[in-house]
Design an enzyme around this catalytic site. Sequence first.
Site, short mmCIF file in Angstrom:
data_model
loop_
_atom_site.label_atom_id
_atom_site.label_comp_id
_atom_site.label_asym_id
_atom_site.label_seq_id
_atom_site.Cartn_x
_atom_site.Cartn_y
_atom_site.Cartn_z
N LYS A 67 0.84 -1.21 0.00
CA LYS A 67 0.00 0.00 0.00
C LYS A 67 0.88 1.26 0.00
CE LYS A 67 -3.83 -2.33 2.40
NZ LYS A 67 -4.75 -2.29 3.57
N TYR A 84 -12.36 -2.40 -3.42
CA TYR A 84 -12.93 -2.39 -2.06
C TYR A 84 -14.46 -2.43 -2.08
CZ TYR A 84 -8.37 -1.44 0.13
OH TYR A 84 -7.08 -1.52 0.60
N GLU A 126 -9.52 -9.92 -7.87
CA GLU A 126 -8.57 -8.83 -7.69
C GLU A 126 -7.45 -8.87 -8.74
OE1 GLU A 126 -7.51 -9.32 -3.55
OE2 GLU A 126 -9.51 -8.69 -2.90
P1 RTP Z 1 -6.62 -6.12 3.20
O1 RTP Z 1 -7.94 -6.30 2.50
O2 RTP Z 1 -6.04 -4.75 3.08
O3 RTP Z 1 -5.63 -7.21 2.91
O4 RTP Z 1 -6.90 -6.24 4.76
P2 RTP Z 1 -7.77 -7.30 5.51
O5 RTP Z 1 -8.37 -8.30 4.57
O6 RTP Z 1 -6.91 -7.80 6.61
O7 RTP Z 1 -8.90 -6.39 6.11
P3 RTP Z 1 -10.32 -5.99 5.48
O8 RTP Z 1 -11.36 -6.36 6.47
O9 RTP Z 1 -10.46 -6.50 4.08
O10 RTP Z 1 -10.22 -4.42 5.46
C1 RTP Z 1 -9.61 -3.75 4.38
C2 RTP Z 1 -8.76 -2.62 4.91
O11 RTP Z 1 -9.60 -1.65 5.50
C3 RTP Z 1 -8.89 -1.00 6.54
N1 RTP Z 1 -9.68 -1.06 7.74
N2 RTP Z 1 -9.88 -0.02 8.50
N3 RTP Z 1 -10.76 1.73 10.53
C4 RTP Z 1 -11.06 0.44 10.61
O12 RTP Z 1 -11.66 -0.03 11.54
C5 RTP Z 1 -10.62 -0.43 9.52
N4 RTP Z 1 -10.92 -1.71 9.40
C6 RTP Z 1 -10.31 -2.12 8.25
C7 RTP Z 1 -7.58 -1.73 6.74
O13 RTP Z 1 -6.55 -0.97 6.12
C8 RTP Z 1 -7.79 -3.04 6.01
O14 RTP Z 1 -6.58 -3.54 5.55
#
Ligand code: RTP
Length: 148
Positions: free
Chosen positions: A9, A49, A126
């Site tokens: 990122k 997203y 993706e």
């Molecule tokens: P990624 O998609 O980036 O690999 O991360 P992930 O699966 O571990 O998490 P995901 O649930 O898909 O969330 C995507 C990205 O959103 C941001 N996020 N912010 N502020 C918050 O509570 C929050 N929760 C998630 C994070 O940058 C996450 O990687």
Amino acid sequence: MQKTFLMVKPDGVQRGLVGEIVNRFEKKGFQLVGAKLMHVTEEIAGQHYAEHKERPFFGELVEFITSGPVFAMVWEGEEVIATARQMMGKTNPKEALPGTIRGDYGVTVGKNIIHGSDSPESAEREIAIFFKEEELVPYTKLVNEWIY
Ligand code: RTP
Ligand code: MG
């Protein structure tokens, strides 16, 4: 053989972590089949997203991922989707274990350095958003038959 989409990122690129991250997946034994430094447009961010569209942090998510260049990659190997997620660590770097990418280099959930596909369906979706077929370069490793 399984493929996954990984992306350093904007925070990871700004902090000079591209090489370190590529190094970890190479040394693990996975194979890089596509990579590019690029800007994510609002349109691509929205597609990527899409599952988070209704979440309160969606605006911030798009703003951040479009804020600077990212390093998009496709990696191949046995169980690479789940293994890459383990190597990344938990979404929130505060909970990610030392030894994982987010555990070693991240601090806040909004800027957690790396994205990785979370399922075979996500990986396929993706990869298609970020790469054209001809940008992927599959090749046979001639050195070690037991490394993917
Ligand atoms: P990624 O998609 O980036 O690999 O991360 P992930 O699966 O571990 O998490 P995901 O649930 O898909 O969330 C995507 C990205 O959103 C941001 N996020 N912010 N502020 C918050 O509570 C929050 N929760 C998630 C994070 O940058 C996450 O990687
Ligand atoms: Mg995710």
